[in-house]
Design a protein around this motif. Sequence first.
Motif, PDB file in Angstrom:
ATOM      1  N   MET A   1      23.712  47.393  24.942  1.00 33.52           N
ATOM      2  CA  MET A   1      24.610  46.252  24.730  1.00 33.52           C
ATOM      3  C   MET A   1      23.938  44.944  25.137  1.00 33.52           C
ATOM      4  SD  MET A   1      28.479  47.557  25.646  1.00 33.52           S
ATOM      5  CE  MET A   1      28.125  48.865  26.818  1.00 33.52           C
ATOM      6  N   ARG A   2      23.225  44.990  26.252  1.00 42.27           N
ATOM      7  CA  ARG A   2      22.486  43.796  26.682  1.00 42.27           C
ATOM      8  C   ARG A   2      21.492  43.363  25.596  1.00 42.27           C
ATOM      9  NH1 ARG A   2      22.751  45.504  32.368  1.00 42.27           N
ATOM     10  NH2 ARG A   2      23.482  43.692  33.549  1.00 42.27           N
ATOM     11  N   GLU A   3      20.725  44.323  25.122  1.00 43.15           N
ATOM     12  CA  GLU A   3      19.713  44.010  24.112  1.00 43.15           C
ATOM     13  C   GLU A   3      20.362  43.538  22.818  1.00 43.15           C
ATOM     14  OE1 GLU A   3      17.288  47.477  23.733  1.00 43.15           O
ATOM     15  OE2 GLU A   3      16.330  47.224  25.702  1.00 43.15           O
ATOM     16  N   PHE A   4      21.486  44.136  22.445  1.00 45.43           N
ATOM     17  CA  PHE A   4      22.200  43.750  21.230  1.00 45.43           C
ATOM     18  C   PHE A   4      22.572  42.271  21.284  1.00 45.43           C
ATOM     19  CE2 PHE A   4      26.116  43.029  18.881  1.00 45.43           C
ATOM     20  CZ  PHE A   4      25.915  43.694  17.680  1.00 45.43           C
ATOM     21  N   LEU A   5      23.132  41.833  22.399  1.00 51.78           N
ATOM     22  CA  LEU A   5      23.556  40.441  22.517  1.00 51.78           C
ATOM     23  C   LEU A   5      22.362  39.499  22.680  1.00 51.78           C
ATOM     24  CD1 LEU A   5      26.656  40.974  24.813  1.00 51.78           C
ATOM     25  CD2 LEU A   5      26.693  40.225  22.431  1.00 51.78           C
ATOM     26  N   GLN A   6      21.386  39.903  23.470  1.00 48.92           N
ATOM     27  CA  GLN A   6      20.219  39.043  23.662  1.00 48.92           C
ATOM     28  C   GLN A   6      19.449  38.854  22.361  1.00 48.92           C
ATOM     29  OE1 GLN A   6      18.457  41.241  26.884  1.00 48.92           O
ATOM     30  NE2 GLN A   6      19.441  40.010  28.470  1.00 48.92           N
ATOM     31  N   ASP A   7      19.388  39.890  21.530  1.00 52.03           N
ATOM     32  CA  ASP A   7      18.720  39.774  20.232  1.00 52.03           C
ATOM     33  C   ASP A   7      19.429  38.784  19.317  1.00 52.03           C
ATOM     34  OD1 ASP A   7      16.850  41.618  21.018  1.00 52.03           O
ATOM     35  OD2 ASP A   7      17.701  43.294  19.899  1.00 52.03           O
ATOM     36  N   ARG A   8      20.705  38.502  19.608  1.00 49.60           N
ATOM     37  CA  ARG A   8      21.488  37.553  18.790  1.00 49.60           C
ATOM     38  C   ARG A   8      21.635  36.205  19.479  1.00 49.60           C
ATOM     39  NH1 ARG A   8      22.080  42.454  17.666  1.00 49.60           N
ATOM     40  NH2 ARG A   8      22.719  43.237  15.628  1.00 49.60           N
TER      41      ARG A   8
ATOM     42  N   PHE B   1      27.023  35.506  27.956  1.00 51.16           N
ATOM     43  CA  PHE B   1      27.746  36.737  28.269  1.00 51.16           C
ATOM     44  C   PHE B   1      27.474  37.139  29.713  1.00 51.16           C
ATOM     45  CE2 PHE B   1      23.661  38.701  27.342  1.00 51.16           C
ATOM     46  CZ  PHE B   1      23.641  39.876  28.097  1.00 51.16           C
ATOM     47  N   GLU B   2      28.392  37.989  30.219  1.00 55.61           N
ATOM     48  CA  GLU B   2      28.240  38.552  31.555  1.00 55.61           C
ATOM     49  C   GLU B   2      28.753  39.980  31.543  1.00 55.61           C
ATOM     50  OE1 GLU B   2      29.212  37.620  36.277  1.00 55.61           O
ATOM     51  OE2 GLU B   2      30.248  36.475  34.723  1.00 55.61           O
ATOM     52  N   LEU B   3      27.958  40.886  32.080  1.00 55.83           N
ATOM     53  CA  LEU B   3      28.401  42.248  32.370  1.00 55.83           C
ATOM     54  C   LEU B   3      28.834  42.235  33.821  1.00 55.83           C
ATOM     55  CD1 LEU B   3      25.739  44.281  30.447  1.00 55.83           C
ATOM     56  CD2 LEU B   3      28.179  44.783  30.386  1.00 55.83           C
ATOM     57  N   ASN B   4      30.134  42.354  34.048  1.00 59.66           N
ATOM     58  CA  ASN B   4      30.663  42.006  35.353  1.00 59.66           C
ATOM     59  C   ASN B   4      31.563  43.079  35.923  1.00 59.66           C
ATOM     60  OD1 ASN B   4      33.641  41.312  34.529  1.00 59.66           O
ATOM     61  ND2 ASN B   4      32.327  40.320  33.022  1.00 59.66           N
ATOM     62  N   ARG B   5      31.720  43.013  37.244  1.00 58.07           N
ATOM     63  CA  ARG B   5      32.671  43.863  37.946  1.00 58.07           C
ATOM     64  C   ARG B   5      33.922  43.044  38.234  1.00 58.07           C
ATOM     65  NH1 ARG B   5      31.665  49.153  37.960  1.00 58.07           N
ATOM     66  NH2 ARG B   5      32.411  49.476  40.084  1.00 58.07           N
ATOM     67  N   ASN B   6      35.077  43.575  37.836  1.00 56.79           N
ATOM     68  CA  ASN B   6      36.360  42.937  38.110  1.00 56.79           C
ATOM     69  C   ASN B   6      37.187  43.810  39.036  1.00 56.79           C
ATOM     70  OD1 ASN B   6      35.751  40.785  36.419  1.00 56.79           O
ATOM     71  ND2 ASN B   6      36.637  41.767  34.631  1.00 56.79           N
ATOM     72  N   PHE B   7      38.156  43.186  39.707  1.00 55.53           N
ATOM     73  CA  PHE B   7      38.946  43.881  40.722  1.00 55.53           C
ATOM     74  C   PHE B   7      40.422  43.507  40.558  1.00 55.53           C
ATOM     75  CE2 PHE B   7      34.727  42.803  42.093  1.00 55.53           C
ATOM     76  CZ  PHE B   7      34.220  43.969  42.640  1.00 55.53           C
ATOM     77  N   ARG B   8      41.263  44.515  40.424  1.00 59.93           N
ATOM     78  CA  ARG B   8      42.695  44.261  40.274  1.00 59.93           C
ATOM     79  C   ARG B   8      43.478  45.202  41.183  1.00 59.93           C
ATOM     80  NH1 ARG B   8      42.940  42.923  33.690  1.00 59.93           N
ATOM     81  NH2 ARG B   8      41.274  41.349  33.821  1.00 59.93           N
ATOM     82  N   ASN B   9      44.317  44.604  42.009  1.00 58.28           N
ATOM     83  CA  ASN B   9      45.046  45.345  43.036  1.00 58.28           C
ATOM     84  C   ASN B   9      46.325  45.925  42.428  1.00 58.28           C
ATOM     85  OD1 ASN B   9      45.906  46.399  45.425  1.00 58.28           O
ATOM     86  ND2 ASN B   9      46.027  44.460  46.523  1.00 58.28           N
ATOM     87  N   GLU B  10      46.130  46.855  41.521  1.00 61.14           N
ATOM     88  CA  GLU B  10      47.243  47.422  40.765  1.00 61.14           C
ATOM     89  C   GLU B  10      47.133  48.948  40.742  1.00 61.14           C
ATOM     90  OE1 GLU B  10      47.845  43.500  37.912  1.00 61.14           O
ATOM     91  OE2 GLU B  10      46.857  45.269  37.094  1.00 61.14           O
ATOM     92  N   GLY B  11      47.867  49.571  39.838  1.00 65.81           N
ATOM     93  CA  GLY B  11      47.952  51.018  39.836  1.00 65.81           C
ATOM     94  C   GLY B  11      46.650  51.714  39.461  1.00 65.81           C
TER      95      GLY B  11
END
Length: 498
Positions: free
Chosen positions: A186-193, A248-258
Amino acid sequence: MFVICLMAEEENKTTEEELIAVRREKLSRLRELGVNPFGGKYDIESDIYELRDSFKEGESARIAGRITAHRDMGKSHFFDVSDFRGRIQCYLNAKEVGEEQFEIFKQLDLGDWIGVEGETFNTKVGEPTVKVKSFTVLSKSLRPLPDKYHGLTDKETRYRQRYLDLISNEQSRDIFLKRSLMVREMREFLQDRGFIEVETPMLQDVPGGAAARPFETHHNALNMPLYMRIAPELFLKRLLVGGMTKVFELNRNFRNEGISRRHNPEFTMLEAYWAYADFEAMADLVEEMVCALAEKFCGGLTIETEDDEGNTIKSINLSRPWKRAPYKELIKSVAGDDWFDISDEQRREKCQELGVEISSNMEDYEVTQQVFEKLVEEKTFDPLYVTHVPKELVPLAKQNSSDDSIVDVYELIINGQEISPGYSELNDPDVQRARLEEQAGEETQKVDEEFLMALEHGMPPAGGIGVGIDRLIMMLTGADSIRDVVLFPQLKKSGIED
């Protein structure tokens, strides 16, 4: 693949404590023999997968791995050495290695790490094998491996002790290897574009970019509350203001839910923004990317989900073009053509007829969304772009030019769950302020004034996407739960009752 066989000690009905005691005796014996049971650097010529992939007889080999199978024939021993990507058989003869090393080898068990130097050959049945000339003890395993040759079957243990799962279950190793390779692709796919990868803050003073409950913390030096991010969107859009046109960013998200089969409190997302594009262009981008992943890693555009016995439960067809349909039309197809013409109260009554549970405090648009989730989303398996959803659901998207009740977005549904939202991004700062203030209600401190100030400096029209990496990997590998594609899923502490 790993094949875990049982040595003599594990074949007996012996308690784990007794097995550990035997291994500790061998640990002491190794030290008596002058061996460091927890060795240091060991130079290898290739990993095991590479050796098998290009195997030729009569060549030198220097490999390392874990002992995962063993057959004792007196003065001769066949044993498997394995690493994360493969295994190879080794043959050791007492005469070849000498009595001193043979005595050391007798102190080894399944699970021990070993370095092997020797020469390659094929056995009479054609099994690629390394004839051992010498070996080095790299690490003594003091606990026995799982005693089922087919690997761990208890899911709780697999999640809590992922290392045992990876040792004994080929399917798990395959999923996590594919995950790593897919993320790289996915990184390469986006960077190539032409997309630029960036990093934005995980600690934010105003948690924005989504409607979700954040995890709260406090920064002592600054004496201020902070929040783990629920989305990177508002920071990435500031980069559009700054002149980045593809980001773009490949990121970690945090949600205090179920927590559920599809939800983990920390998860991985891909977010990307493309100046001068719109939600339709972003849909094309995601469709191309997912199909490229499927063709490279899944052998084609048909994804089959199997049960524990290997029977196909369902097939997902990713063949292009993917279907696109407006939100309102999909609602009408399951709730009736008159759904948007009847009163709020009549819609609530109709939910009872449809078997859709709602609560009395739901807004009218939330009632409709509940119908969508239960009767459209959960029953859709092949890719479907749901377009033009109500503006109340997506406060950060651009309003449709011909119908001000909807916004120009898509929600990509595959395998009964949302995989990716995509927007024509809202770049009017006044409209954005009104939307955020309405969403915040009386809690105006939740409005990100820094973001609004950035918008007032001018953000170009743009398309944006989010892709749930965990859910995408679930779909592409046929995994049943998000816990099967996250190495260390969040679990309640062992021994705590519900």
